[in-house]
Scaffold this active site. Structure first.
Site, mmCIF file in Angstrom:
data_model
loop_
_atom_site.group_PDB
_atom_site.id
_atom_site.type_symbol
_atom_site.label_atom_id
_atom_site.label_comp_id
_atom_site.label_asym_id
_atom_site.label_seq_id
_atom_site.Cartn_x
_atom_site.Cartn_y
_atom_site.Cartn_z
ATOM 1 N N ARG A 189 -37.011 -37.711 6.665
ATOM 2 C CA ARG A 189 -36.194 -37.331 5.511
ATOM 3 C C ARG A 189 -36.847 -37.753 4.202
ATOM 4 O O ARG A 189 -36.820 -37.016 3.223
ATOM 5 C CB ARG A 189 -34.789 -37.914 5.629
ATOM 6 C CG ARG A 189 -33.891 -37.047 6.505
ATOM 7 C CD ARG A 189 -32.477 -37.522 6.481
ATOM 8 N NE ARG A 189 -32.312 -38.301 7.709
ATOM 9 C CZ ARG A 189 -31.453 -39.268 7.889
ATOM 10 N NH1 ARG A 189 -30.644 -39.620 6.931
ATOM 11 N NH2 ARG A 189 -31.382 -39.915 9.035
ATOM 12 N N GLU A 227 -38.094 -34.333 -19.621
ATOM 13 C CA GLU A 227 -38.490 -32.928 -19.634
ATOM 14 C C GLU A 227 -38.133 -32.253 -18.310
ATOM 15 O O GLU A 227 -37.698 -31.095 -18.291
ATOM 16 C CB GLU A 227 -39.986 -32.780 -19.919
ATOM 17 C CG GLU A 227 -40.432 -31.364 -20.172
ATOM 18 C CD GLU A 227 -39.739 -30.698 -21.351
ATOM 19 O OE1 GLU A 227 -39.262 -29.555 -21.173
ATOM 20 O OE2 GLU A 227 -39.657 -31.302 -22.438
ATOM 21 N N GLU A 276 -31.765 -26.181 -17.620
ATOM 22 C CA GLU A 276 -31.991 -24.774 -17.963
ATOM 23 C C GLU A 276 -31.898 -23.882 -16.723
ATOM 24 O O GLU A 276 -31.287 -22.805 -16.770
ATOM 25 C CB GLU A 276 -33.352 -24.607 -18.624
ATOM 26 C CG GLU A 276 -33.418 -25.175 -20.022
ATOM 27 C CD GLU A 276 -34.804 -25.063 -20.650
ATOM 28 O OE1 GLU A 276 -35.727 -24.534 -19.981
ATOM 29 O OE2 GLU A 276 -34.950 -25.486 -21.794
#
Length: 125
Positions: A6, A66, A73
């Protein structure tokens, strides 16, 4: 062993996200360019350990912001392709957060490098 698998998958997804940002986001490339320039300047001016600490934190936090901005977005675009005021606010607010961070990064770089640049220029004349 399942836990290790995992974690491996999580790391792979993280690297895919970073790779996506590097290849598709012009602002991420700009951040990397300025980060490399700052590291070069740090080496050139032989900045102190505590200055490296501030510079490193500034670089990594900025790259992280960022990536978060890019994720916001993408999520907004996933929710709606239509113009909606709420979507605009979400994107603008994320961009605003990145802009405020950038102002702080410029301040950090100025505080670290401006005195060194001034001394360098004085000795050249």
């Amino acid at each position: 062993m399942n836990q290790l698998r995992r974690h491996h998958i999580s790391f792979r997804h993280a690297f895919e996200g970073i790779s996506n940002a590097v290849t598709t986001q012009p602002n991420f490339k700009i951040h990397i360019l300025f980060s490399l320039l700052a590291v070069w300047a740090g080496i050139y001016f032989r900045i102190a350990v505590y200055e490296w600490l501030f510079l490193s934190l500034t670089i990594f936090i900025g790259l992280g912001f960022e990536l978060i901005n890019t994720a916001i977005e993408h999520v907004v675009d996933l929710v709606t392709k239509d113009y909606r005021l709420e979507a605009k606010f979400a994107k603008d607010t994320a961009a605003g957060a990145m802009f405020i961070y950038t102002l702080g990064a410029i301040l950090v770089a100025t505080l670290i490098f401006l005195p060194k640049i001034i001394i360098f220029l004085r000795f050249r004349n």
